[in-house]
Scaffold this active site. Structure first.
Site, mmCIF file in Angstrom:
data_model
loop_
_atom_site.group_PDB
_atom_site.id
_atom_site.type_symbol
_atom_site.label_atom_id
_atom_site.label_comp_id
_atom_site.label_asym_id
_atom_site.label_seq_id
_atom_site.Cartn_x
_atom_site.Cartn_y
_atom_site.Cartn_z
ATOM 1 N N ASP A 241 -12.517 29.064 -28.539
ATOM 2 C CA ASP A 241 -13.807 29.730 -28.701
ATOM 3 C C ASP A 241 -14.776 29.273 -27.622
ATOM 4 O OD1 ASP A 241 -14.019 31.347 -31.473
ATOM 5 O OD2 ASP A 241 -12.566 29.729 -31.628
ATOM 6 N N SER A 242 -14.547 28.103 -27.080
ATOM 7 C CA SER A 242 -15.311 27.653 -25.920
ATOM 8 C C SER A 242 -14.522 26.567 -25.196
ATOM 9 C CB SER A 242 -16.682 27.112 -26.345
ATOM 10 O OG SER A 242 -17.493 26.895 -25.221
#
Length: 349
Positions: A241-242
């Site tokens: 997600d990051s």
């Protein structure tokens, strides 16, 4: 045209992720797929934001939904003055981008780009709806294209015949990885932890890979260590997600524990995606979702009244547990991600 979703599973076809048409956005409800194939229909951009918040769509699905939601906002603003339409789009961009706290930075890239193309269209007397819709489709093509390059680099790291463990649902990379395994003529089978409480691994990752013809085995979330040892897993891989520029990986909760176990058993952990420029560990906000979701499974409560729960939606894996960050430009150490941006990089989202 030949679209980049050719040959991918049902739920990775563009129209089956999120799609704007005739004043409505249809979003495949991934909370219940594949038990049911059902679409949530939104006629207001606030409903799109709520669908993202409520996890109707997950993984990269919210980014497509956000773009389609901006097209819907442009449709809602038709009939207003130019200044009012532009202000309406600006507000919609802010509202949609904040649907989930952990991904605000990426969502802003999407909604603000949609705002800019919509604003330009309005100022030129053109359709902001068409401009934003086309921008969203172009973004899908660009993302699928670049993730196809990531998949090429990832699959080269797989053995000719082997077993790969995944985590949660990496959306585009899962489908592109499967397609690329066929292109490289490798014999790979998959083990997918289920990913409670929404079961994305069991319902989504396993469905996509099965759809594309692979042998897939689902395990519960407390089985990875024994499975790696007893089944001879060769590689652990996940999306993110990051991907922080200091090498920390933010992904669905459970990633950290599998990375620890992979390190213990001496198998590599390869994370896939594009590093998030200027994002570091101190910028991360871990979303904590409604703990009631932990107390139930498929709508059935499993605990006595008064039992409490804790639901961090993501965890953070430190760089020393990451064997490599696999990107479209090649494979990087988690310690030299800044080199990715030394080359000219096309907008990803």
């Amino acid at each position: 045209m030949n679209r980049m979703d050719q040959g991918l599973a049902f739920m990775l076809q563009y129209e089956n992720i999120a799609w704007y048409e005739n004043g409505k956005v249809r979003i495949l409800d991934r909370r219940i797929y594949p038990r049911e194939v059902k679409f949530v229909e939104c006629s207001d951009y606030h409903e799109v934001r709520q669908a993202i918040t409520d996890m109707v769509t997950q993984s990269a699905g919210p980014y497509t939904a956000a773009g389609m939601g901006m097209a819907l906002a442009a449709y809602q603003a038709e009939g207003l003055s130019k200044e009012e339409q532009i202000a309406f789009l600006k507000e919609a961009s802010d509202v949609i981008s904040h649907a989930r706290p952990t991904t605000v930075n990426r969502m802003k890239l999407i909604t603000e780009s949609c705002y800019e193309v919509g604003k330009e269209a309005i100022e030129q007397g053109k359709s902001a709806v068409e401009a934003i819709f086309q921008r969203t489709v172009d973004s899908l093509e660009r993302r699928y294209g670049r993730m196809s390059e990531v998949a090429k680099n990832l699959v080269k790291l797989f053995p000719q015949k082997g077993k790969v463990m995944t985590q949660c649902f990496g959306e585009t990379i899962v489908g592109c990885m499967g397609r690329e395994i066929r292109n490289q003529n490798k014999d790979i089978e998959f083990y997918c932890p289920e990913t409670r409480p929404y079961l994305q691994g069991a319902r989504l990752t396993a469905s996509v890979l099965k759809d594309q013809g692979f042998k897939v085995t689902v395990i519960t979330d407390n089985m990875p260590a024994w499975t790696i040892k007893s089944k001879g897993i060769d590689v652990f891989t996940s999306a993110a997600d990051s991907i922080c520029m200091d090498g920390h990986i933010v992904n669905k909760v459970g990633t950290l524990q599998i990375a620890i176990v992979a390190k213990y058993f001496g198998i590599p952990y390869f994370v896939t995606g594009i590093p998030d420029e200027d994002k570091k560990l101190e910028n991360i906000v871990i979303e904590e979702r409604n703990p009631e979701e932990v107390l139930t499974c498929n709508g059935i409560k499993n605990t006595l009244e008064g039992v409490e729960a804790y639901y961090p939606s993501f965890d953070i894996t430190p760089p020393y547990l990451v064997s490599g960050v696999v990107t479209d430009q090649g494979i990087y150490s988690p310690y030299n991600l800044a080199e990715y941006y030394e080359k000219e990089v096309e907008q990803y989202y």
